[in-house]
Design a protein around this motif. Structure first.
Motif, mmCIF file in Angstrom:
data_model
loop_
_atom_site.group_PDB
_atom_site.id
_atom_site.type_symbol
_atom_site.label_atom_id
_atom_site.label_comp_id
_atom_site.label_asym_id
_atom_site.label_seq_id
_atom_site.Cartn_x
_atom_site.Cartn_y
_atom_site.Cartn_z
ATOM 1 N N MET A 106 1.171 -1.687 -0.429
ATOM 2 C CA MET A 106 0.512 0.155 0.104
ATOM 3 C C MET A 106 0.558 1.017 0.084
ATOM 4 O O MET A 106 0.275 2.276 -0.478
ATOM 5 N N HIS A 107 1.840 1.154 0.309
ATOM 6 C CA HIS A 107 2.788 2.214 0.781
ATOM 7 C C HIS A 107 3.203 2.794 -1.247
ATOM 8 O O HIS A 107 3.228 4.099 -0.750
ATOM 9 N N CYS A 108 3.547 1.914 -1.939
ATOM 10 C CA CYS A 108 3.687 2.070 -3.052
ATOM 11 C C CYS A 108 2.362 2.881 -3.067
ATOM 12 O O CYS A 108 2.756 3.699 -4.710
ATOM 13 N N PHE A 109 1.302 2.928 -3.186
ATOM 14 C CA PHE A 109 0.306 4.165 -4.102
ATOM 15 C C PHE A 109 0.050 5.128 -2.782
ATOM 16 O O PHE A 109 -1.513 5.146 -3.396
ATOM 17 N N GLN A 110 0.650 5.579 -2.293
ATOM 18 C CA GLN A 110 0.639 7.248 -2.053
ATOM 19 C C GLN A 110 0.817 8.290 -2.935
ATOM 20 O O GLN A 110 0.896 9.127 -2.379
ATOM 21 N N GLY A 111 1.731 7.860 -3.448
ATOM 22 C CA GLY A 111 2.116 8.894 -4.399
ATOM 23 C C GLY A 111 3.295 9.953 -4.180
ATOM 24 O O GLY A 111 3.430 11.299 -4.793
ATOM 25 N N VAL A 112 4.207 8.577 -3.792
ATOM 26 C CA VAL A 112 5.373 9.701 -2.652
ATOM 27 C C VAL A 112 6.464 8.905 -3.815
ATOM 28 O O VAL A 112 7.152 10.038 -3.956
ATOM 29 N N THR A 113 6.843 8.250 -4.178
ATOM 30 C CA THR A 113 7.642 8.127 -5.771
ATOM 31 C C THR A 113 7.235 7.709 -6.559
ATOM 32 O O THR A 113 6.225 7.157 -6.714
ATOM 33 N N PRO A 114 7.234 8.356 -8.068
ATOM 34 C CA PRO A 114 5.639 7.791 -9.268
ATOM 35 C C PRO A 114 6.672 6.363 -9.537
ATOM 36 O O PRO A 114 7.380 5.657 -9.075
ATOM 37 N N ALA A 115 5.814 6.066 -10.512
ATOM 38 C CA ALA A 115 5.915 4.782 -11.001
ATOM 39 C C ALA A 115 6.258 5.342 -12.329
ATOM 40 O O ALA A 115 6.361 5.648 -13.611
ATOM 41 N N GLY A 116 6.097 4.039 -13.095
ATOM 42 C CA GLY A 116 6.513 4.160 -14.508
ATOM 43 C C GLY A 116 5.716 2.753 -15.337
ATOM 44 O O GLY A 116 5.453 1.833 -14.480
ATOM 45 N N ILE A 117 5.734 3.217 -16.523
ATOM 46 C CA ILE A 117 4.463 2.385 -17.111
ATOM 47 C C ILE A 117 4.553 2.400 -19.028
ATOM 48 O O ILE A 117 5.276 3.015 -19.329
ATOM 49 N N ALA A 118 5.215 0.705 -18.739
ATOM 50 C CA ALA A 118 5.693 1.294 -20.479
ATOM 51 C C ALA A 118 3.930 0.103 -21.016
ATOM 52 O O ALA A 118 3.853 -0.543 -20.707
ATOM 53 N N THR A 119 4.362 0.701 -22.439
ATOM 54 C CA THR A 119 2.477 -0.250 -23.105
ATOM 55 C C THR A 119 3.999 0.018 -24.156
ATOM 56 O O THR A 119 4.817 -0.443 -24.355
ATOM 57 N N CYS A 120 2.682 -0.452 -25.005
ATOM 58 C CA CYS A 120 3.339 -0.902 -26.932
ATOM 59 C C CYS A 120 1.510 -0.882 -27.643
ATOM 60 O O CYS A 120 0.668 -1.424 -27.215
ATOM 61 N N GLY A 121 2.350 0.605 -29.144
ATOM 62 C CA GLY A 121 0.927 0.277 -29.497
ATOM 63 C C GLY A 121 0.801 -0.845 -30.570
ATOM 64 O O GLY A 121 1.640 -1.698 -30.173
ATOM 65 N N ALA A 122 -0.309 -0.974 -31.669
ATOM 66 C CA ALA A 122 -0.582 -1.755 -32.352
ATOM 67 C C ALA A 122 0.929 -2.012 -33.099
ATOM 68 O O ALA A 122 0.538 -3.308 -34.581
#
Lengths: 154, 451
Positions: B7-23
């Motif tokens: 739950m600590h990870c969902f407090q917005g204290v540290t940002p997160a990285g997101i990888a996605t992939c287009g068609a």
């Protein structure tokens, strides 16, 4: 189109994230230890060995790669996209370069409040070198301009 | 491993990285300011700009998100599948309120706004072992999993509940509520604001932990964290404020370069270096009574459990305030004459500015609106020899402009007392019994009126 001197930007203290994908177009996010520009349109991203195996498999299979670098204190960032040219062990001079990059990263993280004892535990080494072409560069600072293509200056 | 274990990870204290992939098979990497925990199988991401990430998941729903524990920097990897983008409803409203509060606090209203709450299914969650060198376990801050801690919190709630029930006056109730925030719940900085229905504002009535009480400070409904909580009547919690401010500053600079028109930055109220804030609405009988705002220099001071737990307390406090506010004043003509004030050695000049209905003391702002009208009446009648006053006569005085019902008179008098204590302690309003008080002074009072 705006311009950015990528090699100059990479002298800052930066966090590195790498995106690859598999044959089913499922993306994978891994961390990077460091990024360097080796020639015009060419770079090397170093991926910590503890998590490089699935990323290596993706890169060997299809080669597409996206590398994001971001400065933690300001959130200024850029993203480089291209194709993998080689996946290999890092050489001793490259490891030295990567270690200098990691030291700058940790100094930035220290500036935003992370304790030295926390930063000392972060494993960036050993790492695998991934040579790649820098075909496109994008502004990645959050805001309305994020994702805009920029021209990489030599 | 369960999502609720990180739950600590969902407090917005540290940002997160997101990888996605287009068609077309091109991967994309981006940063996220916060990932929102919904339940064990779902998270939400805020869509604030129609960016590449969003375009990619519209074509190919899979995403890979990396989170960091804000205390240890242990990374975690989530594999996600995009389900839907919500543009209305409770989830959207919750996320929008949080983002709106941050936007207003950083002068980003209209630019830093929620377009959609994007809901993702969590396909897998993995601890990235090997990312950190081994170290002796560092005890984490209190966690709700600890049964003993939970029992202690429950005991604290019982104690506070007893104190609120025993309070005989609003002033005692406010004092107990704020003092208990620190002594029982470890929230060292607390501010109580009351809703003034006639002017659509919240007025600070009392506080604990700050350099100044700040009584009389105003927040408009919808303005900042506190105003947003008042408008939505929902609790709002913001953690990792340093990270939030850095992120907002980056967006602000980026937007500024793009030529957007920005408002003047309004600083968040209270601690300049607050790392976490929790604001709770005080609602009783479907009426907004006020807002209780807590701050901490610990970015993880307030968690989901605290929000739910302190909301119970806020509800109870709101009811107690409503009941005491509505209580009839005590009848009876028995007068308690105060001790004669010592002969004044100094002068205090009170000025009534009729134009904006405010009172200044020795050229400095003291108070305005209804409490100012009350003070001016008291001072004028005191000049004619009166010392003792009753709430009832104030209620009967049409010139004061008190609303016929729910007049908040007792709270307005408390505010007046606090302002006098801060700005002019030589003049005091001292209660002698419920509904009666005397005006005491240690100085010569000079009155003047200006347009």
């Amino acid at each position: 189109m705006g311009q950015i001197d990528v090699a100059e930007f990479l002298k800052r203290g930066l966090c590195v994230l790498v995106a690859t994908r598999d044959a089913a177009l499922r993306p994978l996010c891994v961390s990077g230890s460091a990024v360097v520009i080796t020639a015009r349109g060419r770079g090397i991203v170093f991926i910590p060995s503890f998590e490089s195996t699935p990323a290596q498999a993706n890169l060997r299979a299809n080669g597409v790669i996206a590398v994001l670098v971001e400065e933690p204190t300001t959130h200024r960032g850029i993203q480089m996209k291209g194709r993998c040219l080689a996946v290999r062990d890092a050489t001793v001079p490259e490891l030295k370069q990567a270690a200098e990059f990691v030291a700058r990263t940790k100094a930035e993280l220290s500036a935003i409040g992370f304790a030295p004892t926390v930063l000392e535990r972060m494993n960036f080494m050993p790492c695998t070198a991934v040579e790649f072409t820098v075909e496109q560069v994008f502004e990645q600072t959050p805001g309305p301009g994020a994702g805009r293509a920029v021209e990489a200056r030599a | 491993m369960k999502l609720s274990e990180i739950m600590h990870c969902f407090q917005g204290v540290t940002p997160a990285g997101i990888a996605t992939c287009g068609a077309d098979g091109t991967p994309n990497m981006a940063m996220l300011s916060q990932v929102y925990y919904l339940d064990e199988k779902h998270v939400a991401l805020s869509c604030q700009f129609f960016n590449k990430t969003r375009r990619n998941v519209d074509q190919n729903p899979f995403a890979s998100v990396r989170l960091w524990d804000p205390v240890t920097l242990q990374p975690y990897l989530m594999q996600l599948r995009f389900l839907r983008a919500e543009t209305s409803g409770p989830l959207f409203d919750d996320m929008a309120a949080r983002i709106d509060a941050i936007a207003r606090a950083t002068g980003m209203a209209g630019i830093f706004r929620l377009i959609s709450a994007d809901v993702y299914e969590v396909l897998s969650l993995q601890t990235l072992s090997g990312a950190l060198q081994a170290a002796p376990d560092t005890p984490l801050p209190w966690s709700p999993e600890s049964g003993q801690a939970g029992r202690e919190e429950l005991r604290s709630l019982q104690l506070l509940s007893d104190r609120l029930c025993r309070a005989r006056t609003l002033e005692a109730l406010y004092a107990e509520l704020l003092a208990s925030m620190a002594s029982l719940f470890g929230a060292s900085h607390a501010l109580l604001m009351l809703h003034e229905e006639d002017c659509g504002k919240l007025i600070a009535i009392d506080s604990r932990g700050y350099d100044r009480v700040g009584a009389g400070a105003e927040v408009k409904l919808g303005e900042g964290l506190i105003g947003t909580v008042a408008r939505t009547r929902k609790p709002l919690r913001v953690g990792g404020l340093a990270a939030v401010r850095r992120y907002a500053r980056a967006v602000r600079e980026s937007a500024s370069r793009a030529g957007a028109r920005l408002e003047v930055e309004i600083p968040l109220p209270g601690l300049a270096d607050a790392q976490a804030q929790l604001a709770l609405p005080l609602v009783a009988h479907d009426r907004l009574i006020g807002v209780l705002a807590l701050e901490s220099r610990d970015p993880l001071a307030f968690e989901d459990w605290h929000e739910a737990f302190l909301s119970l307390l806020a509800n109870q406090a709101a009811l107690a305030i409503a009941i005491l506010s509505d209580r009839e004043d005590e009848d009876g003509e028995a007068r308690v004459e105060p001790l004669p004030a010592p002969l004044p050695a100094r002068r205090r000049l009170f000025t009534w500015f009729a134009g904006d209905e405010s009172v200044f003391v020795d050229g400095e702002y003291l108070i305005r609106n209804v409490p100012a009208r009350i003070l001016w009446k008291l001072l004028r009648e005191h000049a004619q020899g009166r010392r003792e006053f009753s709430n009832r006569e104030l209620r009967m005085d049409d010139s004061l402009g008190l609303p016929p019902v729910k007049d908040n008179l007792e709270s307005r008098l408390i505010l007046l007392r606090k302002r006098l204590a801060e700005r002019c302690p030589d003049v005091r309003l001292v209660s002698v019994k419920r509904g009666r008080f005397v005006l005491e002074r240690d100085c010569e009072i000079v009155l003047e009126e200006k347009p």
